[in-house]
Motif scaffolding. Structure first.
Motif, PDB file in Angstrom:
ATOM      1  N   ASP A   7     -18.452 -56.434 -20.331  1.00 24.31           N
ATOM      2  CA  ASP A   7     -19.446 -55.480 -20.800  1.00 24.31           C
ATOM      3  C   ASP A   7     -19.445 -54.275 -19.872  1.00 24.31           C
TER       4      ASP A   7
ATOM      5  N   GLU B   4     -16.813 -54.550 -24.487  1.00 24.98           N
ATOM      6  CA  GLU B   4     -17.910 -54.007 -25.284  1.00 24.98           C
ATOM      7  C   GLU B   4     -18.648 -52.973 -24.439  1.00 24.98           C
TER       8      GLU B   4
ATOM      9  N   GLY C  81     -18.344 -49.751 -32.742  1.00 26.22           N
ATOM     10  CA  GLY C  81     -18.204 -51.156 -32.387  1.00 26.22           C
ATOM     11  C   GLY C  81     -18.192 -52.056 -33.605  1.00 26.22           C
TER      12      GLY C  81
END
Length: 216
Positions: free
Chosen positions: A8, A40, A111
């Motif tokens: 992340d 992400e 995303g």
């Protein structure tokens, strides 16, 4: 190779250290095509109170750093780090410091299509190299088109308040977890690496991840 590992990345597309930090990670991943990371990107606004239309960049920097002299010193260090990372930053071309809530909304929508990193890369290039105003809806729509997203849909979403509250909540969540600056990298939801890390550090991380199964 190890199983997929979540990476992340909490960042803001107008943060120069985020741009530099991504370059270090990219260089390491280019040497390790079989890396385990599932990446992400998560929102963090450096300037959550920025006016919707942004601010004149010179005025913003001098206000933030307490005058022109301090701003020049700070950005001198940033420029040195960018050059060391092999990056081009056209500071003279950046006329406006934008509010980034809409850029973060675009990253979120990307995303959903598996295009997050592509959009983040294009936002960094648009802002730091091309001097484009990434707070402007037309510019964001153009960037979405460049990443082969549906420009009509993105234009409609940007004209609405879609996911605005969600982005603000995720930003607040990051701050509540102790994030005070970006970039912040979180490996496997356990190990936090704050700041723009160099490629060799990421290569060491990848090496350690490879040997973990043998030590289990």
């Amino acid at each position: 190779m190890t199983a997929t590992i979540q990476l992340d990345i909490i960042s803001d597309p107008i943060c120069p250290w985020c741009y530099i930090g991504k370059a270090g990670l990219d260089r390491a991943l280019e040497k390790n095509h079989d890396h385990p990371f599932k990446i992400e990107w998560h929102p963090f606004q450096l300037n959550p109170d920025m006016p919707a239309g942004g601010m004149d960049r010179r005025e913003y920097l001098e206000t933030k750093f307490g005058g022109k002299e301090n701003a020049v010193k700070v950005y001198g260090r940033i420029e040195e780090a960018a050059i060391a990372a092999g990056l081009e930053i056209n500071f003279e071309g950046i006329k406006t410091t934008p509010n980034t809530i809409d850029a973060h909304r675009l990253i979120h929508w990307a995303g959903l299509e598996g295009r997050q990193t592509a959009i983040v890369s294009k936002l960094f290039k648009a802002y730091f190299v091309e001097g484009r105003d990434i707070g402007d809806h037309a510019v964001l729509t153009e960037i979405a088109t460049e990443a082969e997203m549906n420009s009509d849909m993105i234009a409609r979403l940007l004209a609405s308040d879609a996911d605005r509250d969600d982005i603000a909540e995720r930003d607040a969540h990051a701050r509540a977890r102790g994030v005070t600056g970006v970039p912040t990298f979180v490996v496997a939801n356990q190990h936090v690496l704050p700041g723009a890390q160099p490629a060799d550090l990421w290569e060491r991380v990848l090496s350690e991840l490879r040997i973990q199964p043998d030590q289990a």
